[in-house]
Design a protein around this motif. Structure first.
Motif, mmCIF file in Angstrom:
data_model
loop_
_atom_site.group_PDB
_atom_site.id
_atom_site.type_symbol
_atom_site.label_atom_id
_atom_site.label_comp_id
_atom_site.label_asym_id
_atom_site.label_seq_id
_atom_site.Cartn_x
_atom_site.Cartn_y
_atom_site.Cartn_z
ATOM 1 N N ARG A 264 -34.043 -17.459 -125.750
ATOM 2 C CA ARG A 264 -35.344 -17.007 -125.253
ATOM 3 C C ARG A 264 -36.199 -16.477 -126.399
ATOM 4 O O ARG A 264 -37.252 -15.888 -126.182
ATOM 5 C CB ARG A 264 -35.158 -15.894 -124.197
ATOM 6 N N SER B 13 -45.266 -17.699 -120.845
ATOM 7 C CA SER B 13 -44.354 -17.357 -121.940
ATOM 8 C C SER B 13 -42.918 -17.342 -121.473
ATOM 9 O O SER B 13 -42.015 -17.753 -122.200
ATOM 10 C CB SER B 13 -44.687 -15.972 -122.495
ATOM 11 N N SER B 14 -42.707 -16.880 -120.241
ATOM 12 C CA SER B 14 -41.339 -16.755 -119.791
ATOM 13 C C SER B 14 -40.738 -18.110 -119.438
ATOM 14 O O SER B 14 -39.540 -18.330 -119.624
ATOM 15 C CB SER B 14 -41.301 -15.761 -118.621
ATOM 16 N N ASP B 15 -41.573 -19.053 -119.000
ATOM 17 C CA ASP B 15 -41.038 -20.350 -118.581
ATOM 18 C C ASP B 15 -41.143 -21.443 -119.649
ATOM 19 O O ASP B 15 -40.509 -22.487 -119.520
ATOM 20 C CB ASP B 15 -41.779 -20.848 -117.330
ATOM 21 N N ALA B 16 -41.929 -21.208 -120.685
ATOM 22 C CA ALA B 16 -42.153 -22.268 -121.674
ATOM 23 C C ALA B 16 -40.878 -22.589 -122.451
ATOM 24 O O ALA B 16 -40.100 -21.693 -122.779
ATOM 25 C CB ALA B 16 -43.260 -21.865 -122.645
ATOM 26 N N ARG B 17 -40.678 -23.867 -122.715
ATOM 27 C CA ARG B 17 -39.544 -24.289 -123.531
ATOM 28 C C ARG B 17 -40.003 -24.660 -124.940
ATOM 29 O O ARG B 17 -39.235 -25.216 -125.737
ATOM 30 C CB ARG B 17 -38.857 -25.506 -122.877
#
Lengths: 432, 432
Positions: free
Chosen positions: A233, B229-233
């Motif tokens: 992350r 931001s939390s889901d982006a790869r």
């Protein structure tokens, strides 16, 4: 904890991995705040102090390592793996020497770049500062413990190290020397911490706590790196593959070309910057390929060629499509005859892992085109791909090579472990 | 597709979002390969051609925008949101002018830095190159369509734009001008693509396809940015909060201090570089706070102070712990009296969002300490935090501000949309 106790407790567990990792993270974050402000002199003294402790603990380190090797043999590790694990006098000497070398490197922290005055009257520059906390995950080789710790320390970063379990006793013995060296100069012990549980959940936490860790650097095999990159992350500095090309253009000096392509393949096989595919411009293929084949044969390199290559050198095996996409890390080379630079660059665009690609040419125009258009972390004219290396690039160090585009690309030295912030010096200016 | 048809088809769906996004991504990746090689002249001509098309399509754009505004009013959007949505003549003029300005900026692509010869004889430098494909996700303001497209294009990147659904018709009208401008100069249409489905799954794909998209830039409210931001790869260039501080040290010139802290709070309220917390060194608090309170009162700024601040200026409200951690984006200011720079920096270390923090001081030593030790993307001495801005920094452009440490930090201009690769020029060198 003595090396003896560690060996008996080789599989170390902690009751609550989450809490343990959180505490490690918080300590690292606190240490990073101090390290950010540490003077170059103190950091260098710490490195030299660690070197002194390594020297003094030589026998202890070898004893701990002997236990790792014994466990490794019992577990059936092969000769190559045991060799990577082994710490003999020469390797310990290299670690000590490495610390001295890092201490001698210029400290990038605090450098201010581009100080200029803007129309508003404010003076603006960019100051180089540490990244913060770096997590390094590695396999087998205990010397990485020292490499990683010394580079992070010199660049003002705290680090959390997670080595391979097979090197557990060695790594703990080494980290004790590091802790002592830090204490000698008054730097926090948490500047360099080892993850002392072999519980795999610890790695999962390490790569997913952005509040404590700023970047992860995995060092090891492709599957380790893939796993970590996919689950992390936080940003990861890595390269996945080293599928490197050399394209020999029709205008090339064939003596230079031969020297370069033999070196790029055979200097070392199991490295990421070894050439895996050779592209040869059709007009010189008939002249060049037989020479090369003879030389490669002497080195014991197996050749796999496209149809036209096999027609010129029948002893070659036929290459499959998969061969163009394979990093052999072995004495095997794919060879393809192409029609000019466009086809060469199209092949590279498709198959390159964007690590290092080179052209051999005497054409000024084609050299400039290749440099401008090939999208790899290192692009070369008339030099062996084996030069893609932090020491060869004058970085004085190398913690890894990055093939990603953001932050740092190519060999990563001290500067790659830093970032910059804007600094503004005014005289009371306000926005109008 | 005409603006009329778009308004009637305001909620656009595609049958298979995955396939649609994959096709968008592949086209972008192919376009990026061409854009990487495009000359500065062609890119500039494209920007000017787009500007010409905007000029010619002025009435069409306003008509499309009128439909978005009508839909917005029907949906009950408030006056502030409708204002952000609106495209009047002045704003269209600003977009046209913006394109001319970006065309006039120096092109960072292709610059080679640090060319030097190493002991091995190879010549090594770093060449600036585009990142590749940039995904930009934004809300409300249709002008971002032009900002984003022009900066990406000038820096040689392809982009995929996903605007707010409330500005759908406007964005489509604008992107038609962009497509025409690209066609005029022979650049691929896929250099700038809009995601034309309002299906939310499209965003989920856009931020998780690293094979096609290299970086994501979200522009909008905090919850949008957090979600992405939390889901982006892939890497995200963003800032979450702008909790900026100014610390007035005891040695400060109080006139400069007053001008700076009034400007840093009141110049504009709803911006990320507005000061949200004022720290005042105890020795000057009694002298300074009443002056400031009177000035803030004139501006209608509500003050929330610590105990000591409230003791000096009783009209202040009492600040809670939460106030130190709040970005008001409004005429509200937290004030804390501190004992010296250590306490000021400790407060900043704890509460700053690492965007911009400043000190007002006449102490040479404390100025240097503050600049060296505060860990924010911009750190200032004797200047208003409002200077943390791409245009004020001379970047000529600003696509956003980054508070992360890796790749780019602070205001992001053209250079932030590029990366570098190593270039090596040899004369046949091989590794020994």
């Amino acid at each position: 904890m003595t090396a003896q106790a560690n060996a008996n407790d080789a599989i170390t567990q902690v009751a609550d991995v989450d809490a343990y990792m959180t505490q490690l993270g918080q300590s690292a974050r606190d240490a990073a705040t101090q390290l950010r402000r540490a003077s170059t002199a103190v950091k260098n003294q710490a490195l030299l102090a660690v070197a002194a402790h390594l020297l003094a603990a030589r026998e202890l380190i070898k004893a701990a390592n002997a236990q790792d090797l014994e466990r490794g043999r019992d577990k059936g590790l092969d000769a190559a793996l045991l060799d990577r694990l082994a710490l003999n006098d020469a390797r310990i000497d290299a670690m000590i020497e490495g610390l001295h070398q890092v201490a001698a490197l210029p400290d990038p922290v605090g450098e201010i770049d581009g100080l200029r005055t803007l129309p508003s009257g404010i003076e603006l520059g960019q100051m180089r500062v540490p990244l913060g906390v770096i997590g390094i995950i590695y396999e087998s080789r205990p010397n990485v413990t020292l490499d990683a710790a010394s580079l992070c320390l010199k660049s003002g970063n705290a680090c959390i190290l997670r080595g391979g379990s097979e090197a557990n006793a060695s790594n703990i013995a080494l980290s004790e020397c590091i802790t002592k060296g830090l204490a000698d100069v008054g730097l926090p012990a948490a500047a360099v911490q080892m993850v002392e549980t072999t519980d795999r959940a610890a790695v999962g936490r390490l790569i997913a706590m952005p509040e404590y860790v700023d970047v992860i650097i995995p060092r090891g095999g492709k599957s380790l790196i893939e796993r970590i990159s996919s689950d992390a992350r936080v940003p990861v500095i890595k390269h996945l593959d080293g599928i490197c090309h050399v394209y020999v253009d029709a205008s090339a000096d064939l003596d230079k070309a031969e020297a370069i392509v033999i070196n790029a393949k055979t200097h070392r096989y199991g490295v990421c910057n070894a050439m895996e595919t050779l592209l040869v411009d059709e007009p010189v293929a008939a002249q060049l390929l037989p020479r090369l084949a003879a030389a490669y044969l002497e080195h014991g390199v197996e050749l796999r060629g496209c149809e036209r290559a096999c027609a010129i050198v029948p002893q070659m095996n036929a290459a499959s499509d998969e061969d163009w996409a394979t990093e052999y890390l072995a004495p095997i080379l794919s060879i393809r005859v192409v029609d000019g630079i466009e086809e060469a660059m199209a092949h590279i665009e498709r198959y390159s892992s964007r690590h290092t690609d080179a052209i051999v040419t005497e054409s000024y125009t084609l050299a400039r085109r290749f440099l401008a258009e090939v999208d790899s972390s290192s692009v070369m004219v008339n030099a062996s791909t084996r030069f893609a290396d932090g020491f060869e690039y004058g970085l004085g160090a190398e913690i890894g090579i990055s093939t990603d585009r953001l932050h740092v690309r190519g060999p990563v030295g001290l500067e790659g472990l830093t970032t910059r912030k804007y600094v503004v010096m005014g005289d009371g200016q306000i926005r109008q």
